[in-house]
Design a protein around this motif. Structure first.
Motif, mmCIF file in Angstrom:
data_model
loop_
_atom_site.group_PDB
_atom_site.id
_atom_site.type_symbol
_atom_site.label_atom_id
_atom_site.label_comp_id
_atom_site.label_asym_id
_atom_site.label_seq_id
_atom_site.Cartn_x
_atom_site.Cartn_y
_atom_site.Cartn_z
ATOM 1 N N THR A 1 0.584 -1.283 -0.053
ATOM 2 C CA THR A 1 -0.118 -0.125 0.043
ATOM 3 C C THR A 1 1.086 1.196 -0.089
ATOM 4 O O THR A 1 2.101 1.121 0.147
ATOM 5 C CB THR A 1 -0.791 -0.121 1.135
ATOM 6 N N HIS B 1 -8.930 -6.105 5.320
ATOM 7 C CA HIS B 1 -9.055 -4.895 4.946
ATOM 8 C C HIS B 1 -10.201 -4.137 5.599
ATOM 9 O O HIS B 1 -11.426 -4.770 5.529
ATOM 10 C CB HIS B 1 -8.728 -4.532 3.860
ATOM 11 N N GLN C 1 -12.243 -2.205 4.310
ATOM 12 C CA GLN C 1 -13.417 -1.926 3.219
ATOM 13 C C GLN C 1 -13.575 -3.126 2.436
ATOM 14 O O GLN C 1 -14.190 -3.159 1.520
ATOM 15 C CB GLN C 1 -12.958 -0.892 2.132
ATOM 16 N N VAL D 1 -13.349 -5.274 -1.456
ATOM 17 C CA VAL D 1 -13.183 -3.979 -2.192
ATOM 18 C C VAL D 1 -13.546 -3.766 -3.549
ATOM 19 O O VAL D 1 -13.662 -2.569 -3.949
ATOM 20 C CB VAL D 1 -11.523 -3.677 -2.198
ATOM 21 N N SER E 1 -6.557 4.524 -5.187
ATOM 22 C CA SER E 1 -6.223 4.556 -3.988
ATOM 23 C C SER E 1 -5.907 3.244 -3.272
ATOM 24 O O SER E 1 -6.743 2.316 -3.492
ATOM 25 C CB SER E 1 -7.145 5.274 -2.926
ATOM 26 N N THR F 1 -4.394 1.929 0.358
ATOM 27 C CA THR F 1 -3.901 2.221 1.680
ATOM 28 C C THR F 1 -4.480 1.188 2.489
ATOM 29 O O THR F 1 -5.306 0.347 2.284
ATOM 30 C CB THR F 1 -4.096 3.735 2.294
ATOM 31 N N THR G 1 -6.476 1.699 4.917
ATOM 32 C CA THR G 1 -7.850 2.099 5.160
ATOM 33 C C THR G 1 -8.787 2.373 4.081
ATOM 34 O O THR G 1 -10.046 2.498 4.177
ATOM 35 C CB THR G 1 -7.958 3.039 6.020
ATOM 36 N N ASP G 2 -8.069 2.382 2.839
ATOM 37 C CA ASP G 2 -9.113 2.801 1.772
ATOM 38 C C ASP G 2 -8.511 2.182 0.432
ATOM 39 O O ASP G 2 -7.347 2.055 0.323
ATOM 40 C CB ASP G 2 -8.923 4.682 1.453
ATOM 41 N N TYR G 3 -9.503 1.620 -0.421
ATOM 42 C CA TYR G 3 -9.080 0.899 -1.521
ATOM 43 C C TYR G 3 -10.219 1.547 -2.401
ATOM 44 O O TYR G 3 -11.290 1.108 -2.424
ATOM 45 C CB TYR G 3 -8.919 -0.620 -1.492
ATOM 46 N N LYS G 4 -9.854 2.135 -3.576
ATOM 47 C CA LYS G 4 -10.544 2.519 -4.801
ATOM 48 C C LYS G 4 -10.025 2.363 -6.344
ATOM 49 O O LYS G 4 -8.778 2.469 -6.196
ATOM 50 C CB LYS G 4 -10.889 4.265 -4.871
#
Length: 218
Positions: free
Chosen positions: A73, A108, A110, A113, A156, A158, A160-163
């Motif tokens: 990440t 994760h 999220q 994802v 993204s 990380t 805490t975040d996946y996009k």
């Protein structure tokens, strides 16, 4: 076992009940160390002497995997992305780089994802283009396993975040079911790297009209 470019066989040091990697072995450098995992139970191995000797670390997750793929990440974590064919999703598991050896990893926040059978099956390691954009190759398995491969832009990634891009028209078609050449009928894996001249070269696993993979006869 797994073979590399010399006739020497790679050696795996057994650790308890940990099994040898069998299918879809995938190597990745995490925090300065080389690791390898595979479809067989999502066990993690660390290089003792790269690339010939590996030691068992542990099991990242007991989830039913599909092409588990390691990456890093942008905030100093290791991430494992693995398809969940039963639910049509892509699950993610993470670990701080200094704690990669502590298994199992946490899921994760999220996860899952990504969803959709046109993108949830990983097709090789993530890669960057010349502009530094990160891409995730994934199989389209709506018709059959390994029909074709597209690269999806990751916006993204990380702890805490996946996009990533969701519009299939904006995904980059890599190959498969083209009707000609080595991927005339199918493609399901691709491994890419950047060359010194700025170009990208990839090695693919495709199916031509001359090959015989009964799985893809439809």
């Amino acid at each position: 076992g797994i073979y590399w470019s010399s006739p020497q066989r790679m050696e795996f040091v057994h650790g308890g009940d940990v099994k040898l990697p069998m299918f879809y072995p995938q190597a990745c450098k995490l925090g300065g160390n080389w690791y390898i995992t595979s479809w067989q139970g999502v066990y993690l191995w660390r290089a003792i002497s790269f690339p010939a000797k590996w030691e068992a670390v542990g099991q990242i997750t007991d989830a039913t995997p599909m092409h588990p793929t390691l990456s890093e990440t942008s905030d100093q974590h290791a991430i494992l992305l693995t398809g969940d064919a039963a639910h049509g999703t892509l699950r993610a598991f993470i670990s701080p780089l200094d704690k990669v050896h502590e298994t199992p990893w946490a899921e994760h926040p999220q996860s899952p994802v990504v969803s959709g059978f046109d993108r949830i099956a990983p097709a090789g390691p993530l890669f960057k283009d010349n502009d530094g954009t990160l891409w995730r190759p994934a199989q389209d398995i709506r018709v059959v396993y390994g029909r074709c491969v597209r690269a999806w832009r990751v916006d993204s990634i990380t702890s805490t975040d996946y996009k990533e891009e969701h519009n299939i028209s904006k995904a980059v078609f890599i190959g498969g079911a083209t009707g000609v050449g080595s991927d005339a009928m199918a493609m399901h894996l691709v491994s890419s790297t950047n060359r010194a001249d700025g170009s990208i070269v990839g090695i693919v696993d495709g199916l031509s009209l001359q090959d015989v993979w009964p799985l893809f006869v439809d």
